[in-house]
Motif scaffolding. Structure first.
Motif, PDB file in Angstrom:
ATOM      1  N   ILE A   1      34.301  38.504  29.688  1.00 59.48           N
ATOM      2  CA  ILE A   1      33.759  39.891  30.271  1.00 59.48           C
ATOM      3  C   ILE A   1      33.267  40.937  29.047  1.00 59.48           C
ATOM      4  O   ILE A   1      32.045  41.495  29.369  1.00 59.48           O
ATOM      5  N   ARG A   2      33.806  40.944  27.828  1.00 52.61           N
ATOM      6  CA  ARG A   2      33.619  41.764  26.999  1.00 52.61           C
ATOM      7  C   ARG A   2      32.068  41.422  26.418  1.00 52.61           C
ATOM      8  O   ARG A   2      31.257  42.027  26.204  1.00 52.61           O
TER       9      ARG A   2
ATOM     10  N   GLN B   1      29.543  42.496  28.861  1.00 51.68           N
ATOM     11  CA  GLN B   1      29.300  43.629  28.811  1.00 51.68           C
ATOM     12  C   GLN B   1      28.157  44.134  27.749  1.00 51.68           C
ATOM     13  O   GLN B   1      27.547  44.674  27.716  1.00 51.68           O
TER      14      GLN B   1
ATOM     15  N   ARG C   1      24.691  43.258  28.552  1.00 48.07           N
ATOM     16  CA  ARG C   1      24.073  44.296  29.276  1.00 48.07           C
ATOM     17  C   ARG C   1      24.023  45.520  28.291  1.00 48.07           C
ATOM     18  O   ARG C   1      23.228  46.529  29.054  1.00 48.07           O
TER      19      ARG C   1
ATOM     20  N   LEU D   1      26.543  47.361  27.267  1.00 46.07           N
ATOM     21  CA  LEU D   1      27.485  48.501  27.969  1.00 46.07           C
ATOM     22  C   LEU D   1      28.703  48.178  27.062  1.00 46.07           C
ATOM     23  O   LEU D   1      29.236  47.247  26.304  1.00 46.07           O
ATOM     24  N   SER D   2      29.586  49.244  26.954  1.00 42.33           N
ATOM     25  CA  SER D   2      30.751  49.281  26.194  1.00 42.33           C
ATOM     26  C   SER D   2      31.755  48.322  26.961  1.00 42.33           C
ATOM     27  O   SER D   2      31.781  48.111  28.111  1.00 42.33           O
ATOM     28  N   ALA D   3      32.729  47.797  25.973  1.00 41.17           N
ATOM     29  CA  ALA D   3      33.951  46.952  26.744  1.00 41.17           C
ATOM     30  C   ALA D   3      35.106  47.697  26.864  1.00 41.17           C
ATOM     31  O   ALA D   3      36.056  47.198  27.349  1.00 41.17           O
TER      32      ALA D   3
ATOM     33  N   VAL E   1      36.954  47.044  30.134  1.00 45.26           N
ATOM     34  CA  VAL E   1      37.525  45.856  30.436  1.00 45.26           C
ATOM     35  C   VAL E   1      39.003  46.200  29.486  1.00 45.26           C
ATOM     36  O   VAL E   1      40.078  45.753  30.638  1.00 45.26           O
TER      37      VAL E   1
ATOM     38  N   ILE F   1      33.314  47.512  36.546  1.00 44.93           N
ATOM     39  CA  ILE F   1      32.571  46.161  35.571  1.00 44.93           C
ATOM     40  C   ILE F   1      31.618  45.432  36.601  1.00 44.93           C
ATOM     41  O   ILE F   1      31.781  45.114  37.474  1.00 44.93           O
TER      42      ILE F   1
ATOM     43  N   PRO G   1      29.117  39.690  35.523  1.00 44.06           N
ATOM     44  CA  PRO G   1      28.347  39.238  34.462  1.00 44.06           C
ATOM     45  C   PRO G   1      27.124  38.545  34.494  1.00 44.06           C
ATOM     46  O   PRO G   1      27.179  37.679  35.383  1.00 44.06           O
TER      47      PRO G   1
END
Length: 428
Positions: free
Chosen positions: A14-15, A18, A21, A23-25, A28, A102, A105
């Motif tokens: 998932i990290r 992110q 995209r 985006l920050s993790a 998560v 979130i 993905p």
RNA sequence: GGAGGUGUCGCCUAGUCCGGUCUAUGGCGCCCGCCUGCUAAGCGGGUUGAGGGCAAACCCCUCUCGCGGGUUCAAAUCCCGCCACCUCCGCCA
């Protein structure tokens, strides 16, 4: 909502999603911590509650001192249970908030990066070369005016900027497009639908339009209702809180509805004409299927979009939208962009998204499958534009115009336009 | 908008007045098995969903009687608010 098990078992995936995209993790880690907190609060509540129930059951049979002792103890427990339950509710809410932040993905195949990092998959048709034909093309505003098809001035007078009237052949054109689109969809096995365009927050949120996208959504003053920006919303929410029998999948719906968009933050963009408006009508395809089947279904939706644009004789390209530009719900998205002659570029006419089980989880839409196929689990949802009226009309008028300002009607559309082969100017 | 009624496991239904083995009754449908030339019938069992204990299984536990609160040691059951549906009135396309 992503699969909670995936977050717990493989947070690094998932990290990475992110990051793809842009985006920050952080979210998560927030979700993981909230999950821990949630589960420990559940355990604590259930432990107290079980004891309370077990002792409570003995009260009717007990007598005298024993009964008094039980009453005293259960009274204490009652307060503790209430407290633990409140703590659990708080924990559940932070978990839900973290999870819903979130996005889905992106597919491995989707390009990384933002809006400009799309990949062109193919070109269909060739843009007309007006220079070679020896005349300067008129834009859709001018064509709409001389055909008596689009009245932008009166749209602005009555409703404001980014509104329009379709009149005469303009209105006829929309109705023809709707019927052509619906006939194609029906033939492909879709159930035709006229959905509500006002929906409750649940439907809006479940489809992912109340997050970052909320600025673009009209809300009804004094009511808990929103105007939909696409019939994807009422079509996805159609089966919310339902369990669909596996043998009824895929379910395909084609809806005709108005679409309302604030277009916040687009000041100065596309101010001329009806490329970007606050309201337009659209025929939208929507599929419910399994996650496993969703990838093939996505290709089918794309194929139906291409079929429609091809029937209209438009030149277009297909792009694979980059991860950062997918929106909250989509795992992968293909846009069909038609060539707009007077702009000298390709503009989005249709878009199809595979949301896998992301929206289904938020809206609680499941399928009942045999135990060896996972039993009852979330289904996949997909959507695709069959025909967005305004932009399609822009592309049609500009593409098929002739030097005298008339417009040739593509053959496929003629039966729906009372057999007209050409639309002729009615004003100089 | 006003008045009245109804909401229980896929569907139907008992239970609600009078709070405590309700761990929600029964029927239909569905699934598994038995029996039977085949089918049907009959017999036996199973059949709401979510979540936690664990990585999983068995198992155990919690929640779930339209939704949300409250009262109580204890709520399908009592109280309050909301929602949906039905009937009637008003209004309206």
């Amino acid at each position: 909502m992503i699969d909670p098990r995936l977050l717990r078992d493989d947070p690094d995936r998932i990290r990475a999603a992110q990051a793809k995209r842009g985006l920050s993790a952080d979210v998560v880690d927030q979700a993981l911590a909230a999950d821990e907190q949630r589960r420990s609060s559940i355990t604590e509540f259930e432990r107290l509650r079980a004891e309370q129930k077990q002792l409570g059951a003995q009260i009717p049979k007990a007598q005298g001192d024993e009964k008094q002792a039980l009453l005293a103890r259960t009274k204490e427990l009652s307060a503790a249970v209430k407290e633990a339950e409140a703590a659990q509710n708080v924990a559940e809410e932070s978990y839900r908030a973290a999870m819903s932040a979130i996005p889905n993905p992106a597919a491995d195949e989707a390009p990384a990066g933002g809006e400009d990092d799309f990949v062109v998959l193919e070109h269909v048709g060739t843009p007309r070369d007006f220079a070679a034909e020896g005349f300067e093309p008129r834009d859709h505003v001018e064509l709409g005016r001389i055909l008596g098809a689009i009245d932008i001035d009166r749209g602005a007078k009555v409703s404001g900027a980014r509104f329009y009237y379709l009149t005469g052949v303009g209105a006829d054109l929309e109705l023809a497009l709707v019927n052509l689109a619906m006939d194609q969809a029906r033939a492909a096995g879709f159930t035709t639908v006229i959905p509500p365009a006002l929906v409750k927050p649940r439907a809006m949120d479940g489809t992912g339009f109340l997050g970052q996208a909320a600025d673009d959504v009209y809300r009804i003053e004094g009511e808990d209702l929103y105007l939909v920006g696409t019939s994807e919303v009422p079509l996805a929410a159609y089966h919310s809180d339902e369990i669909l029998d596996a043998d009824t999948l895929p379910r395909r719906y084609a809806a005709f509805s108005p679409c309302y968009r604030k277009e916040a933050g687009s000041y100065g963009k596309d101010t001329r004409g009806i490329i970007r408006v606050h309201w337009f009508d659209k025929v939208e395809m929507f599929s419910y299927t399994t996650v496993e089947e969703s990838f093939a279904e996505h290709q089918r939706l794309l194929a139906w979009e291409k079929e429609f644009l091809t029937k209209l004789g438009l030149a277009f390209r297909v792009i694979d939208v980059a991860a950062g530009d997918l929106g909250l719900s989509a795992q992968r998205k293909f846009d069909c962009e038609a060539w707009i002659p007077t702009q000298g570029k390709y503009r989005e006419l249709t878009s199809t998204s595979n949301c896998t089980d992301f929206q289904a989880r938020r809206l609680d839409i499941r399928g009942r499958f045999p135990a060896d196929q996972g039993g009852t689990r979330p289904v996949a949802t997909l959507n695709g534009t069959l025909c967005a009226m305004t932009r399609t009309i822009v592309a049609l008028l500009e593409t098929h115009q002739q030097a005298d300002g008339s417009v040739l009607v593509p053959e496929a559309l003629r039966p729906y336009l009372q057999g007209r082969e050409v639309l002729k100017p009615v004003v100089p």
